[in-house]
Structure formats: structure tokens, C-alpha cells
Design a protein around this motif. Structure first.
Motif, mmCIF file in Angstrom:
data_model
loop_
_atom_site.group_PDB
_atom_site.id
_atom_site.type_symbol
_atom_site.label_atom_id
_atom_site.label_comp_id
_atom_site.label_asym_id
_atom_site.label_seq_id
_atom_site.Cartn_x
_atom_site.Cartn_y
_atom_site.Cartn_z
ATOM 1 N N SER A 110 2.665 0.053 4.300
ATOM 2 C CA SER A 110 1.392 0.173 3.602
ATOM 3 C C SER A 110 0.476 -0.973 4.026
ATOM 4 C CB SER A 110 1.604 0.115 2.084
ATOM 5 O OG SER A 110 0.366 0.182 1.401
ATOM 6 N N ALA A 111 -0.817 -0.716 4.044
ATOM 7 C CA ALA A 111 -1.796 -1.767 4.314
ATOM 8 C C ALA A 111 -2.082 -2.584 3.057
ATOM 9 C CB ALA A 111 -3.095 -1.163 4.856
ATOM 10 N N LYS A 112 -1.582 -2.102 1.907
ATOM 11 C CA LYS A 112 -1.802 -2.797 0.641
ATOM 12 C C LYS A 112 -0.558 -3.592 0.261
ATOM 13 C CE LYS A 112 -2.363 1.017 -1.265
ATOM 14 N NZ LYS A 112 -2.459 2.271 -1.892
ATOM 15 N N GLY A 143 -2.986 6.417 3.449
ATOM 16 C CA GLY A 143 -1.677 5.849 3.157
ATOM 17 C C GLY A 143 -0.754 6.747 2.363
ATOM 18 N N LEU A 144 0.513 6.356 2.401
ATOM 19 C CA LEU A 144 1.563 7.060 1.660
ATOM 20 C C LEU A 144 1.281 6.999 0.169
ATOM 21 C CD1 LEU A 144 4.592 5.532 3.598
ATOM 22 C CD2 LEU A 144 3.775 7.903 3.761
ATOM 23 N N THR A 145 1.711 8.014 -0.561
ATOM 24 C CA THR A 145 1.483 8.032 -2.007
ATOM 25 C C THR A 145 2.322 6.952 -2.688
ATOM 26 O OG1 THR A 145 3.240 9.637 -2.432
ATOM 27 C CG2 THR A 145 1.010 10.515 -2.019
ATOM 28 N N GLU A 146 1.861 6.546 -3.826
ATOM 29 C CA GLU A 146 2.570 5.527 -4.612
ATOM 30 C C GLU A 146 3.981 5.998 -4.957
ATOM 31 O OE1 GLU A 146 3.008 1.821 -6.020
ATOM 32 O OE2 GLU A 146 1.219 2.568 -4.998
ATOM 33 N N ILE A 155 10.045 -1.597 0.950
ATOM 34 C CA ILE A 155 8.608 -1.515 1.185
ATOM 35 C C ILE A 155 8.261 -2.724 2.041
ATOM 36 C CG2 ILE A 155 6.313 -1.413 0.168
ATOM 37 C CD1 ILE A 155 7.801 -0.629 -2.509
ATOM 38 N N LEU A 156 7.801 -2.467 3.237
ATOM 39 C CA LEU A 156 7.513 -3.542 4.172
ATOM 40 C C LEU A 156 6.175 -4.194 3.851
ATOM 41 C CD1 LEU A 156 8.756 -4.881 6.653
ATOM 42 C CD2 LEU A 156 7.566 -3.198 8.060
ATOM 43 N N GLU A 157 6.133 -5.506 3.990
ATOM 44 C CA GLU A 157 4.888 -6.221 3.748
ATOM 45 C C GLU A 157 3.798 -5.698 4.683
ATOM 46 O OE1 GLU A 157 4.913 -10.398 4.905
ATOM 47 O OE2 GLU A 157 6.454 -9.954 6.392
ATOM 48 N N PRO A 158 2.523 -5.781 4.271
ATOM 49 C CA PRO A 158 1.453 -5.302 5.144
ATOM 50 C C PRO A 158 1.232 -6.236 6.336
ATOM 51 C CG PRO A 158 0.534 -6.162 3.098
ATOM 52 C CD PRO A 158 2.033 -6.217 2.974
ATOM 53 N N ILE A 159 0.627 -5.688 7.371
ATOM 54 C CA ILE A 159 0.171 -6.493 8.506
ATOM 55 C C ILE A 159 -1.145 -7.106 8.072
ATOM 56 C CG2 ILE A 159 -0.670 -6.409 10.884
ATOM 57 C CD1 ILE A 159 1.058 -3.807 11.160
ATOM 58 N N CYS A 160 -1.258 -8.413 8.181
ATOM 59 C CA CYS A 160 -2.493 -9.081 7.766
ATOM 60 C C CYS A 160 -3.059 -9.909 8.908
ATOM 61 C CB CYS A 160 -2.238 -9.986 6.558
ATOM 62 S SG CYS A 160 -1.745 -9.074 5.089
#
Length: 185
Positions: A110-112, A143-146, A155-160
Motif C-alpha cells: 500500500s502507498a498508505k 489501492g487494495l481494499t482495507e 502488510i508491507l511498509e509503503p515506499i516513501c
């Protein structure tokens, strides 16, 4: 190491936060397959429930996997032979279970920022030591649904990056994530 990837067209959000099925993008098929092959991924699943889009994905794959495309560009075939198109994520999980003898651990991206996220370093170490296969899931649209994310094993950390803009294409994000998890160090 048994890592698989999937690009998920359903269930994902659109920009109004409605759950939708998104359109197939042939560039995603090619580019993620090339990244998957580069990083030693065992399989790449296109999850697309829209019948016409699933047909298109399979038509493209038949050209590159066994048709003229295989002879025309063997390097492209080498990547695209990893790809299967399926209507639902359960089909991908079932296929991996048949291949590996056990269900894969599901990793959402996720980007979030989400609760329960794990770092790239943590997941890299888990993949290296674990006997279970892993299925890394990339969402399309917004993005994927909650519900999908929360049902995942990880849940992988987002790319920042250094700015507040965070809207990478799925194929760019897949390449970065595969490098962080599977690339040489």
C-alpha cells in the motif's frame, strides 16, 4: 525461497473509494514480469475478474509464451513464461498451494501507512528463513481494499520518497519492492 507476485484488479478502490474492478494494462503485464524474472520470482499472477480483460491477458500471454513472440523475442518470453491470468486471488492462492504443497503467506502493499506494517528488512529476513511460499500483492487503481489488506499475513511498509507525493505506478512500485526484498546486498 518461494516468492510469487500478483497484480490485483479486484478488489481495489477507485478515486471515490468505491470497490471496483480496474482495467487491464498490458504494460503492467510486461514490466512486472521482467522485474519478477530479474529477481527470481517463481510466478506472477494477473488477477482480473472482467471476462474480456482476462481473455485479452490470456491472448497476449499465448502469443509470448508459445506463439510467434517466443521466437521473436526470447528474452521477453523468458519473463512472460512466469505469468498466469486468473479471475480471483483465491485462484492464485490455490495454484501456489498445488505447486508448493502449502498455502502462501499473503503480503499486501500500500502507498498508505497502515497498522501492523512490517519493514522491508523484516520481510526480507522472513522470506530468506521461512519454508512457506509468499505471495506479494500489488493493487491497481487507488489501492487494495482495507478488508483485503487487513486479511493479509503481512502488510508491507509503503515506499516513501523525500516529498509528500506518493503515487507511483504499480510497475514502478513492484520493481522497487522486489529489489528491496530480493535484490543483492
Amino acid at each position: 525461497m518461494s516468492v510469487y507476485v500478483s497484480i490485483i484488479h479486484y478488489p481495489v478502490y477507485n478515486k471515490e473509494k468505491r470497490i471496483v474492478a480496474t482495467s487491464l494494462t498490458t504494460l503492467d503485464i510486461h514490466d512486472i514480469a521482467r522485474s519478477a524474472r530479474t529477481y527470481g520470482v517463481k510466478g506472477y499472477y494477473i488477477v482480473q475478474p472482467i471476462e474480456n480483460h482476462l481473455w485479452l491477458a490470456n491472448k497476449l500471454l499465448s502469443f509470448w509464451q508459445g506463439g510467434h513472440g517466443r521466437e521473436y523475442n526470447p528474452k521477453r518470453w523468458e519473463a512472460l513464461k512466469l505469468v498466469k491470468a486468473v479471475p480471483y486471488i483465491e485462484d492464485a492462492v490455490s495454484d501456489i498451494e498445488k505447486i508448493e504443497g502449502r498455502k502462501p503467506k499473503i503480503v499486501s502493499t500500500s502507498a498508505k501507512k497502515c497498522k501492523r506494517t512490517v519493514s522491508f528488512d523484516f520481510l526480507r529476513k522472513e522470506i530468506a528463513k521461512d519454508k512457506y511460499p509468499y505471495l506479494i500483492c500489488f493493487g491497481t487503481g487507488w489501492g487494495l481494499t482495507e478488508e483485503f489488506i487487513q486479511s493479509s499475513d503481512y502488510i508491507l511498509e509503503p515506499i516513501c520518497g523525500p516529498t509528500d507525493y506518493n503515487h507511483l505506478s504499480v510497475r514502478s512500485a513492484a520493481s522497487i519492492i522486489l529489489d528491496r526484498l530480493l535484490g543483492l546486498r
